[in-house]
Design a protein around this motif. Sequence first.
Motif, PDB file in Angstrom:
ATOM      1  N   VAL A  22     113.857  31.733   3.647  1.00 14.49           N
ATOM      2  CA  VAL A  22     114.413  32.399   4.829  1.00 14.49           C
ATOM      3  C   VAL A  22     113.327  32.499   5.894  1.00 14.49           C
ATOM      4  O   VAL A  22     112.134  32.412   5.583  1.00 14.49           O
ATOM      5  CB  VAL A  22     114.954  33.808   4.483  1.00 14.49           C
ATOM      6  CG1 VAL A  22     116.083  33.706   3.465  1.00 14.49           C
ATOM      7  CG2 VAL A  22     113.844  34.707   3.962  1.00 14.49           C
ATOM      8  N   ASN A  43     116.990  28.162   5.006  1.00 20.33           N
ATOM      9  CA  ASN A  43     118.168  28.877   5.482  1.00 20.33           C
ATOM     10  C   ASN A  43     118.638  28.348   6.838  1.00 20.33           C
ATOM     11  O   ASN A  43     119.830  28.089   7.055  1.00 20.33           O
ATOM     12  CB  ASN A  43     117.840  30.366   5.555  1.00 20.33           C
ATOM     13  CG  ASN A  43     118.999  31.247   5.979  1.00 20.33           C
ATOM     14  OD1 ASN A  43     118.810  32.382   6.388  1.00 20.33           O
ATOM     15  ND2 ASN A  43     120.228  30.756   5.894  1.00 20.33           N
ATOM     16  N   VAL A  80     122.517  33.914   2.614  1.00 23.39           N
ATOM     17  CA  VAL A  80     121.419  34.080   1.654  1.00 23.39           C
ATOM     18  C   VAL A  80     121.841  34.952   0.473  1.00 23.39           C
ATOM     19  O   VAL A  80     122.301  36.076   0.647  1.00 23.39           O
ATOM     20  CB  VAL A  80     120.188  34.704   2.337  1.00 23.39           C
ATOM     21  CG1 VAL A  80     119.069  34.914   1.326  1.00 23.39           C
ATOM     22  CG2 VAL A  80     119.724  33.829   3.493  1.00 23.39           C
ATOM     23  N   PHE A  85     123.424  28.875  -1.708  1.00 20.72           N
ATOM     24  CA  PHE A  85     123.794  29.592  -0.487  1.00 20.72           C
ATOM     25  C   PHE A  85     125.311  29.790  -0.470  1.00 20.72           C
ATOM     26  O   PHE A  85     126.055  28.981  -1.023  1.00 20.72           O
ATOM     27  CB  PHE A  85     123.391  28.804   0.757  1.00 20.72           C
ATOM     28  CG  PHE A  85     121.905  28.735   1.000  1.00 20.72           C
ATOM     29  CD1 PHE A  85     121.255  29.728   1.725  1.00 20.72           C
ATOM     30  CD2 PHE A  85     121.150  27.676   0.514  1.00 20.72           C
ATOM     31  CE1 PHE A  85     119.898  29.670   1.958  1.00 20.72           C
ATOM     32  CE2 PHE A  85     119.790  27.604   0.724  1.00 20.72           C
ATOM     33  CZ  PHE A  85     119.153  28.601   1.457  1.00 20.72           C
TER      34      PHE A  85
END
Length: 266
Positions: A28, A38, A56, A70
């Motif tokens: 992320v 991400n 996430v 995801f």
Amino acid sequence: MSTSKDLNVIFEDDHIILINKPSGVLTVPGKVDNPSLNKVVFDRFGCESNRMDKMVVHRLGMDTSGLVVFARTNNALRELNSLFRTRKVTRIYEALVCGHVSNDSGEITWPLMRDYEFPPYMRVSTDYHQRALIGLDFGEIGKKMLESPKESVTKYQVLSREYINGHAVTRLSLTSVSGRTHQLNVHCAAIGHPIVGDTIYGLGGEAAPNGGLVESDLPGDQASAELQRDIAEAVVGRPACVHAKSISFDHPVTMEKMFFESVAPF
């Protein structure tokens, strides 16, 4: 990783996406504007909420390669979060650690805490370190230090005992039962066998040595400092040797049993 062309997509449907993440990539976005998995996944696939943070479900450390799932829909996100929270997702990692681990299998059960001496890292929680928190100025070090120690369980199995440039290493299968932050790194260091290439929790790293334990708490088969230095020199410039090898869970919508596996790059 900066474009969707770089994505190694293992599985996708209308609800979830599974990616094989390379090492050296954030899962992320961080504080610094580095590329993140991400963001690339969101740019390629999008999601129902049109918010990339709502995709996430879990994370891998920057140096850790391997499988990441995801969510594409709000329902999938909600159900996957529940599966992770109730420990109904099984994740198995593969790692190279310094030295030869004597036991063919075992369980590491040291609880973890945030490290008040070396933030923002983690360490094994002991009575001594809990007492040391008394009287500290939490306005300076942060209220998260007040969190209770986290129960943490790592199961390991020796896959092979190998050598890197003549230096002993062990290939382990690691199951993170509890899934705490930096759990595998701290637990391996705390049994005297830090992960090969770990510049944070390994010898001379930024975190507390030995996972926060004193030398006398380590087992007799611990990797010596000399061996750890030799291995570090042999792998200098390479990422930590830890890979999220497999993941299994019930599909959040169809309830089909899902299992995915990828080969470690080391």
